[in-house]
Design an enzyme around this catalytic site. Structure first.
Site, PDB file in Angstrom:
ATOM      1  N   SER A   1     -18.915 -17.704  28.904  1.00 17.99           N
ATOM      2  CA  SER A   1     -18.122 -18.226  27.790  1.00 17.99           C
ATOM      3  C   SER A   1     -18.388 -17.460  26.501  1.00 17.99           C
ATOM      4  CB  SER A   1     -18.477 -19.694  27.573  1.00 17.99           C
ATOM      5  OG  SER A   1     -17.989 -20.135  26.322  1.00 17.99           O
TER       6      SER A   1
ATOM      7  N   GLU B   1     -18.642 -18.812  23.848  1.00 20.44           N
ATOM      8  CA  GLU B   1     -19.540 -19.657  23.049  1.00 20.44           C
ATOM      9  C   GLU B   1     -20.959 -19.104  22.998  1.00 20.44           C
ATOM     10  OE1 GLU B   1     -19.231 -22.699  21.208  1.00 20.44           O
ATOM     11  OE2 GLU B   1     -17.132 -22.119  21.259  1.00 20.44           O
TER      12      GLU B   1
ATOM     13  N   TYR C   1     -23.563 -26.477  24.464  1.00 26.53           N
ATOM     14  CA  TYR C   1     -22.740 -25.818  25.488  1.00 26.53           C
ATOM     15  C   TYR C   1     -23.013 -24.310  25.487  1.00 26.53           C
ATOM     16  CZ  TYR C   1     -18.500 -24.149  27.846  1.00 26.53           C
ATOM     17  OH  TYR C   1     -17.621 -23.519  28.687  1.00 26.53           O
TER      18      TYR C   1
HETATM   19  P1  GDP Z   1     -13.130 -25.318  22.964  1.00 27.99           P
HETATM   20  O1  GDP Z   1     -13.176 -23.985  22.272  1.00 27.99           O
HETATM   21  O2  GDP Z   1     -13.519 -25.243  24.387  1.00 27.99           O
HETATM   22  O3  GDP Z   1     -13.853 -26.370  22.217  1.00 27.99           O
HETATM   23  O4  GDP Z   1     -11.558 -25.697  22.990  1.00 27.99           O
HETATM   24  P2  GDP Z   1     -10.674 -26.711  22.134  1.00 27.99           P
HETATM   25  O5  GDP Z   1      -9.268 -26.431  22.551  1.00 27.99           O
HETATM   26  O6  GDP Z   1     -11.157 -28.113  22.263  1.00 27.99           O
HETATM   27  O7  GDP Z   1     -10.902 -26.257  20.609  1.00 27.99           O
HETATM   28  C1  GDP Z   1     -10.459 -25.011  20.145  1.00 27.99           C
HETATM   29  C2  GDP Z   1     -10.540 -24.985  18.637  1.00 27.99           C
HETATM   30  O8  GDP Z   1      -9.541 -25.846  18.059  1.00 27.99           O
HETATM   31  C3  GDP Z   1     -11.872 -25.481  18.076  1.00 27.99           C
HETATM   32  O9  GDP Z   1     -12.281 -24.555  17.114  1.00 27.99           O
HETATM   33  C4  GDP Z   1     -11.523 -26.818  17.441  1.00 27.99           C
HETATM   34  O10 GDP Z   1     -12.326 -27.129  16.320  1.00 27.99           O
HETATM   35  C5  GDP Z   1     -10.105 -26.565  16.999  1.00 27.99           C
HETATM   36  N1  GDP Z   1      -9.357 -27.812  16.779  1.00 27.99           N
HETATM   37  C6  GDP Z   1      -8.687 -28.162  15.651  1.00 27.99           C
HETATM   38  N2  GDP Z   1      -8.137 -29.369  15.781  1.00 27.99           N
HETATM   39  C7  GDP Z   1      -8.466 -29.824  17.015  1.00 27.99           C
HETATM   40  C8  GDP Z   1      -8.175 -31.036  17.729  1.00 27.99           C
HETATM   41  O11 GDP Z   1      -7.498 -31.945  17.231  1.00 27.99           O
HETATM   42  N3  GDP Z   1      -8.668 -31.140  19.003  1.00 27.99           N
HETATM   43  C9  GDP Z   1      -9.413 -30.142  19.571  1.00 27.99           C
HETATM   44  N4  GDP Z   1      -9.856 -30.278  20.837  1.00 27.99           N
HETATM   45  N5  GDP Z   1      -9.710 -28.994  18.918  1.00 27.99           N
HETATM   46  C10 GDP Z   1      -9.239 -28.844  17.650  1.00 27.99           C
END
Ligand code: GDP
Length: 318
Positions: free
Chosen positions: A120, A122, A143
């Site tokens: 990842s 991350e 994570y």
């Molecule tokens: P992740 O990278 O595996 O955590 O995938 P996500 O799709 O959950 O998040 C991607 C990015 O979108 C992160 O930087 C979140 O902070 C941003 N983000 C902004 N608004 C939202 C929201 O309402 N839901 C989620 N899941 N992510 C959000």
């Protein structure tokens, strides 16, 4: 050729198993007890989980795979703060259990086993983009720390002679992405709003930039890594970052809604503390050494996800 996929019932497992079956492989999938999600077509299910080394050894014995793809993980970065020990155990130590079982199988049978870990972006945490295979590993979430440990474990077993590789995957999406991820949250809401719903799409930080690609392209990269002569680590990314707002504008624009701010509300509670502002991978090693190129553009990804969600709304209505 026999392939074993852990985490086969998730988004990536569907795309990867389809690709491998098209290539004529016999595909086995590791399924955890209590996983109610359907197993992809023509995949032979074996029971086991990354928390239990004996179950991994038994699954490897049953499948005798030439290659193992580790897709199993607790996938939510944000939720990793709620149960960090479990994330460390499954996403980190679980990979050691699998590497150990693969090495033991190879030693016992004399048959070589290739293993490709779904790593990842991350792991890079706050290392500034663009990030490649030499970028310092500086995770900022439980994570990311678990995936970083797994990444190092793959390197350790590779040094010890196992054909183990990591695909350092940036965010990869599709119509099969669960709705707690931001892309699918956006496309499912856009589909409902375009069909007349007056709901608001409630989001966190719209300025955050991520490097998004289509899961099918990223799983094709994993098969190319498995087939490559030299085990190694590869950044798999599009090389371009977009903001969450870019995704929102593209999704609403695709259904012809230009006044998107009317439908979107920001909730500060959804803004994640201390997360990297931008993730952007440099996939040149994968381009050069594997000949991998993504086929699906950002615009095509958004369109495919919105189309699928619009079709789902229509079929629910009829
Ligand atoms: P992740 O990278 O595996 O955590 O995938 P996500 O799709 O959950 O998040 C991607 C990015 O979108 C992160 O930087 C979140 O902070 C941003 N983000 C902004 N608004 C939202 C929201 O309402 N839901 C989620 N899941 N992510 C959000």
């Amino acid at each position: 050729m026999r392939s074993l996929i852990t985490g086969v019932t998730g988004q990536d497992g569907w795309y990867l198993s389809e690709l491998l079956r098209e290539q004529g492989h016999e595909v086995f999938g590791l399924v955890t007890d209590g996983d109610l999600a359907p197993v992809p077509p023509e995949v032979k299910a074996l029971h086991g989980n990354l928390g239990d080394g004996a179950s991994l050894a038994a699954a490897l014995d049953a499948a005798r795979p030439h290659e193992v793809y580790n897709l199993a993980a607790i996938s939510s970065v944000a939720e990793s703060w709620q149960h960090p020990e479990r994330v460390a155990d499954i996403n980190g130590v679980g990979v050691v259990r699998l590497l150990h079982a693969a090495r033991a199988l190879a030693e016992r049978t004399g048959q070589s086993v290739r293993i490709v870990q779904a790593g990842s972006a991350e792991i890079f945490g706050d290392s500034p983009p663009p990030q490649d295979e030499q970028t310092p590993i500086r995770p900022t979430t439980p994570y990311g720390a678990a995936k970083a440990f797994a990444h190092h474990a793959v390197g350790v077993y590779r040094s010890a002679g196992l054909a183990a590789s990591s695909a350092i995957l940036y965010n990869h999406e599709s119509p099969r992405r669960p709705e707690h991820f931001v892309t699918r949250k956006i496309t499912s809401a856009v589909a409902r709003i375009s069909s007349g719903s007056d709901e608001q799409l409630v989001l966190g930080n719209l300025d955050i930039r991520r490097d998004w690609g289509h899961a099918s392209d990223y799983m094709r990269a994993m098969t190319m890594i498995a087939a490559h002569d030299e085990p190694a680590d590869f950044v798999i990314a599009s090389g371009t970052s977009r903001s969450v707002k870019d995704f929102v504008v593209a999704a609403f624009g695709y259904v012809g809604i230009e006044d998107w701010p009317r439908h979107v509300r920001i909730d500060p509670a959804l803004v994640r503390p201390a997360e990297p502002f931008e993730q952007r991978g440099d996939p040149r090693r994968a381009h050069g050494a594997l000949g991998w190129q993504p086929k699906i553009t950002f615009e095509a990804l958004v369109a495919a996800m919105v189309d699928a969600d619009v079709a789902a709304v229509r079929s629910r209505e009829s």
